[in-house]
Design an enzyme around this catalytic site. Structure first.
Site, PDB file in Angstrom:
ATOM      1  N   ASP A 214       0.918  -1.297   0.094  1.00 43.20           N
ATOM      2  CA  ASP A 214       0.046   0.090  -0.078  1.00 43.20           C
ATOM      3  C   ASP A 214       0.924   1.263   0.145  1.00 43.20           C
ATOM      4  O   ASP A 214       1.830   1.241   0.744  1.00 43.20           O
ATOM      5  CB  ASP A 214      -0.759   0.016   1.237  1.00 43.20           C
ATOM      6  CG  ASP A 214      -2.161   0.947   1.216  1.00 43.20           C
ATOM      7  OD1 ASP A 214      -2.979   0.706   0.649  1.00 43.20           O
ATOM      8  OD2 ASP A 214      -1.644   2.258   1.836  1.00 43.20           O
ATOM      9  N   ILE A 215       0.682   2.238  -1.049  1.00 43.47           N
ATOM     10  CA  ILE A 215       1.375   3.256  -1.069  1.00 43.47           C
ATOM     11  C   ILE A 215       1.156   4.186   0.289  1.00 43.47           C
ATOM     12  O   ILE A 215      -0.005   4.577   0.562  1.00 43.47           O
ATOM     13  CB  ILE A 215       1.022   4.325  -2.335  1.00 43.47           C
ATOM     14  CG1 ILE A 215       1.293   3.322  -3.488  1.00 43.47           C
ATOM     15  CG2 ILE A 215       2.105   5.266  -2.322  1.00 43.47           C
ATOM     16  CD1 ILE A 215       0.901   4.100  -4.775  1.00 43.47           C
ATOM     17  N   ASN A 222      -3.163  12.824  -3.374  1.00 48.09           N
ATOM     18  CA  ASN A 222      -4.413  13.008  -4.374  1.00 48.09           C
ATOM     19  C   ASN A 222      -4.832  14.469  -3.653  1.00 48.09           C
ATOM     20  O   ASN A 222      -5.198  15.352  -4.771  1.00 48.09           O
ATOM     21  CB  ASN A 222      -5.235  12.087  -4.080  1.00 48.09           C
ATOM     22  CG  ASN A 222      -5.152  10.933  -5.058  1.00 48.09           C
ATOM     23  OD1 ASN A 222      -4.674  11.269  -6.228  1.00 48.09           O
ATOM     24  ND2 ASN A 222      -5.580  10.032  -4.681  1.00 48.09           N
ATOM     25  N   ASP A 231      -2.864   9.531 -10.441  1.00 45.94           N
ATOM     26  CA  ASP A 231      -2.934   8.628 -11.325  1.00 45.94           C
ATOM     27  C   ASP A 231      -1.728   8.249 -12.028  1.00 45.94           C
ATOM     28  O   ASP A 231      -1.176   7.219 -12.152  1.00 45.94           O
ATOM     29  CB  ASP A 231      -3.957   8.750 -12.556  1.00 45.94           C
ATOM     30  CG  ASP A 231      -5.576   8.745 -12.100  1.00 45.94           C
ATOM     31  OD1 ASP A 231      -5.395   7.959 -10.966  1.00 45.94           O
ATOM     32  OD2 ASP A 231      -6.442   9.127 -12.643  1.00 45.94           O
ATOM     33  N   GLU A 257      -4.873   2.454  -4.200  1.00 42.68           N
ATOM     34  CA  GLU A 257      -3.341   2.469  -3.926  1.00 42.68           C
ATOM     35  C   GLU A 257      -2.640   1.170  -3.460  1.00 42.68           C
ATOM     36  O   GLU A 257      -1.615   1.149  -2.943  1.00 42.68           O
ATOM     37  CB  GLU A 257      -2.990   3.657  -2.934  1.00 42.68           C
ATOM     38  CG  GLU A 257      -3.425   3.469  -1.747  1.00 42.68           C
ATOM     39  CD  GLU A 257      -4.650   4.063  -1.567  1.00 42.68           C
ATOM     40  OE1 GLU A 257      -4.948   4.587  -0.213  1.00 42.68           O
ATOM     41  OE2 GLU A 257      -5.353   4.141  -2.274  1.00 42.68           O
TER      42      GLU A 257
END
Length: 356
Positions: A214-215, A222, A231, A257
């Site tokens: 997971d980022i 965002n 994106d 993500e």
């Protein structure tokens, strides 16, 4: 996106809020519904968000599918796959019918050969006329069979070529349906199938692992730079993960993500090293705008590892890998953690919520 009852729920991440909204609206927790609610939540299309909200607490699956078809063309890919599959079945049935006819023709021809041979060798049929008649029948039968056989061979070849075209078309539809359009990695559908298949071969459990990633702080990216930048970062992260591991490792984007790897042929220590290589590759990659020089980084990733041998099935494997990922997040992020008994499972998602 606010929940339908007008209040925000204090839960750890987007996936939880999306799942919560789906649950209180009575929406089935299947991949295509999750995609709709995720996109509505992050606000990628204000109109989509309004249409979802307008459904209230009585959203039917038909209404959701109609919205999905409107905003996501890939919702129709399953229909294309079914169409190609039906076409191939039809071609195959025609070919089998043709081969059955050929077998019947050959059986009749063989019977005629036997009868003719018996007539020629019959000691009581010594007249020239009988022998001449037998030879005439044999010649005619041979000629007809050669002609018919040639036609059937040509038809079989033609139908085989047609089936090969349909097969390639079907393979392409499946590839598209199983590919995430943003990162070009496998998507949630392909991941679900791959994960479910892990337990088909118990002999490989000790050298098969699930890695969930997971980022870190992606919502902040965002919110700060906008979803178009987000994106691009997602696409770059997918490319970096793919370039950091060997080609036979299965990689999927499983959510906004979120990414996953299914690694076969390595023990836990080796899997952790592979995951660590991915983590370091991202940590050392600058994320900057090529023209303006704006720095979007640092972009880091947290990863959770679980071996298939530590779980009884795909649902438990997913849950334990997600628990390890949660612990990696909770212990400072930008790290790899392998599942251990006793890890605190405060918010581990269930793989089953994504299954249709």
């Amino acid at each position: 996106m606010n929940t339908p009852v007008g209040q925000k729920v204090q839960v750890p991440d987007i996936a939880a809020q999306v799942t919560y909204a789906m649950r209180i609206m009575g929406v089935a927790p299947i991949p295509r519904n999750y995609e709709l609610f995720y996109e509505a939540y992050i606000g990628s299309s204000p109109q989509l968000t309004r249409e979802i909200a307008a459904l209230g607490n009585k959203a039917s699956q038909d209404e959701l599918d109609a919205i999905g078809a409107k905003y996501f063309s890939h919702h129709h890919r399953a229909e294309a796959i079914d169409g190609a599959h039906d076409k191939m079945v039809s071609q195959l049935e025609g070919l089998l019918h043709l081969l059955t006819q050929e077998q019947s023709s050959l059986e009749s021809y063989n019977r005629l050969l036997d009868e003719t041979y018996n007539r020629i060798n019959n000691k009581n049929a010594a007249s020239v006329e009988i022998i001449r008649s037998a030879i005439t029948v044999l010649s005619a039968a041979t000629g007809d069979t050669i002609s018919q056989g040639k036609e059937r061979v040509e038809t079989v070849v033609r139908k085989s070529r047609e089936m090969d075209v349909v097969r390639r078309e079907l393979d392409e539809y499946k590839r598209i349906a199983n590919t995430d359009s943003l990162t070009q990695l496998s998507n949630r559908r392909a991941f679900d199938d791959k994960l479910a298949a892990i337990y088909n071969n118990t002999m490989l459990h000790n050298v098969t692992a699930l890695v969930l990633a997971d980022i870190d702080h992606f919502k902040k990216v965002n919110d700060t730079y906008g979803h178009p930048v987000g994106d691009k970062i997602l696409a770059s992260v997918g490319s970096i993960i793919r370039a950091s591991v060997r080609k036979d490792i299965f990689i999927a984007r499983t959510g906004g993500e979120e990414f996953a790897m299914i690694i076969e042929g390595n023990n836990q220590d080796e899997v952790v090293l592979i995951a660590e290589r991915v983590r370091m590759a991202l940590e050392h990659t600058p994320f900057k705008h090529s023209k303006t020089g704006v720095n979007y980084g640092p972009i880091t990733i947290s990863l959770g590892v679980c071996m298939a041998s530590d779980a009884e099935g795909p649902a438990e494997l997913y849950s334990k890998a997600d628990t390890a990922l949660y612990c990696a997040k909770n212990n400072g992020r930008n790290r790899v953690m392998a599942f251990e008994d006793g890890m605190k499972k405060e918010f581990a998602k269930s793989w089953l919520i994504y299954r249709k």
